[in-house]
Design an enzyme around this catalytic site. Structure first.
Site, PDB file in Angstrom:
ATOM      1  N   SER A  55       0.731  -1.147   0.519  1.00 30.55           N
ATOM      2  CA  SER A  55      -0.001  -0.189  -0.087  1.00 30.55           C
ATOM      3  C   SER A  55       0.777   1.530   0.201  1.00 30.55           C
ATOM      4  CB  SER A  55      -1.198   0.293   1.049  1.00 30.55           C
ATOM      5  OG  SER A  55      -2.028  -1.162   0.946  1.00 30.55           O
ATOM      6  N   GLY A  56       0.416   2.792  -0.541  1.00 26.13           N
ATOM      7  CA  GLY A  56       0.937   3.414  -0.366  1.00 26.13           C
ATOM      8  C   GLY A  56       1.284   4.125  -1.988  1.00 26.13           C
ATOM      9  N   HIS A  57       0.930   3.941  -2.707  1.00 27.29           N
ATOM     10  CA  HIS A  57       0.548   3.905  -4.109  1.00 27.29           C
ATOM     11  C   HIS A  57      -0.687   4.671  -4.676  1.00 27.29           C
ATOM     12  CE1 HIS A  57       5.033   2.324  -3.750  1.00 27.29           C
ATOM     13  NE2 HIS A  57       4.427   1.072  -3.577  1.00 27.29           N
ATOM     14  N   LYS A 105       4.784  -5.981 -10.492  1.00 28.58           N
ATOM     15  CA  LYS A 105       5.062  -5.326 -10.971  1.00 28.58           C
ATOM     16  C   LYS A 105       6.298  -5.239  -9.808  1.00 28.58           C
ATOM     17  CE  LYS A 105       3.642  -1.894  -7.542  1.00 28.58           C
ATOM     18  NZ  LYS A 105       2.644  -2.704  -7.381  1.00 28.58           N
ATOM     19  N   HIS A 219       9.235   4.287  -4.133  1.00 29.82           N
ATOM     20  CA  HIS A 219       9.847   3.948  -2.947  1.00 29.82           C
ATOM     21  C   HIS A 219      10.553   4.794  -2.285  1.00 29.82           C
ATOM     22  CE1 HIS A 219       8.611   0.067  -3.807  1.00 29.82           C
ATOM     23  NE2 HIS A 219       7.782   0.054  -3.204  1.00 29.82           N
TER      24      HIS A 219
END
Length: 333
Positions: A55-57, A105, A219
């Site tokens: 998560s975070g994208h 990815k 990241h």
């Protein structure tokens, strides 16, 4: 750290719960283990498409679950690959009897965990193919990968492969178009500032006020070089030149130009970047057939942007234009 959260350990759970409430017409959410599937899954006689990652994208990947794109997304902890169990559950949930494609990815943890889940699904009689995206031209290897990273091109692979599955293509055909898009797309990004992962509580890297990092991953992992801040046009040139020279792209090519925000960059700046990128393409005789500008694959609140260029053929263009109805991408339906 200043963020709109309750508990750093529950950021993903609470965010996905809110996503499910906001888009109940599009998705269903399982919480143990956590994965998101389209509301009408499984669709009988249709290839299922599953993607996922840390998560975070956002909006990647859950924001692309719905008609014409993904059948399921598997969100891991922030910047951490999901484990095989939720990937396997998602694969089972979207299997409509025609097989399932994993779009992954190229980050080592993602690749290994999707491979394990595919093996487990095969043992249950589900045919699974995988396509690993690796469009980032910035570095040959990174802190998290063997080979190039999968970044902005992943969004385009998911859209075009999703459209192929929606029109009824076989698993082999959907995998082939996904591989073809991946082979014809290149990306590169940069950062003005780092992001702060909630459970870490501090910036993921440091940059001086007058510095930028060229070639970062999603990241914030290091890229090609750290330089002094330059005007927007010069920054665009630093990104798009290696992108165009890598494939290479040539005069007469038709392309999709994608300028992506990393989460903390306003649209006004992204369009400044798009303007220069379009100028460069015109100077090289490359025609922009379609465009996409906005925050589609992000790195929390990082400031910066990436440029992705996809060399289009007629089938890719048709599939890009096909109807899509997800939380983050919607047209034609």
């Amino acid at each position: 750290m200043k963020k709109i959260i309750n508990d750093p350990k529950r950021v993903v759970d609470e965010s996905v719960a809110g996503f499910a409430l906001a888009h109940a017409d599009l998705v269903k959410v399982a919480t143990d283990p956590i994965h998101v599937v389209r509301a009408d899954a499984p669709v009988a006689g249709k290839v299922g498409i599953v993607s996922g990652g840390g998560s975070g994208h956002e909006p990647l990947h859950a924001g692309y679950v719905g008609h014409g794109m993904l059948d399921a997304a598997v969100p891991g902890a922030v910047f951490t690959s999901p484990t095989p169990d939720p990937i396997l559950n998602a694969t089972k949930a979207v299997d409509g009897g025609k097989g399932v494609l994993h779009i992954v990815k190229n980050y080592t943890g993602d690749v290994l965990n999707f491979e394990t889940a595919a093996d487990l699904a095969a043992a249950d009689g589900i045919e699974v193919r995988a396509v690993v995206t690796n469009d980032d031209v910035a570095v040959k290897d990174s802190l998290y990968t063997a080979g190039r990273r999968g970044v902005g091109g992943t969004v385009l692979v998911e859209k075009i492969a999703g459209a192929a599955a929606e029109r009824g293509d076989s698993l082999e055909q959907v995998a082939e178009i996904a591989e073809r898009v991946n082979a014809n797309v290149r990306s590169m990004g940069m950062a003005l500032t780092p992001c702060t992962v909630p459970h870490a509580g501090e910036p993921s890297f440091t940059l001086a006020e007058d510095e930028v990092e060229i070639g970062i991953g999603i990241h914030g992992e290091p890229g090609r070089e750290r330089i002094k801040l330059e005007p927007a046009d010069a920054l665009v040139d630093r990104l798009i030149t290696p992108v165009l020279e890598d494939l290479p792209f040539s005069s007469g090519d038709r392309v999709l130009l994608f300028v992506n925000g990393m989460g903390g960059t306003p649209s006004i700046e992204l369009y400044i970047a798009y303007r220069r990128a379009a100028e460069v393409l015109a100077e090289r005789g490359i025609r922009i057939e379609r465009s996409l500008v906005g925050n589609y694959i992000t790195s929390l609140e990082m400031q910066g942007f990436s440029i992705t260029v996809l060399k289009l053929d007629d089938e890719m263009l048709e599939l890009w234009d096909a109807p899509v109805h997800t939380a983050a991408l919607r047209w034609g339906r």
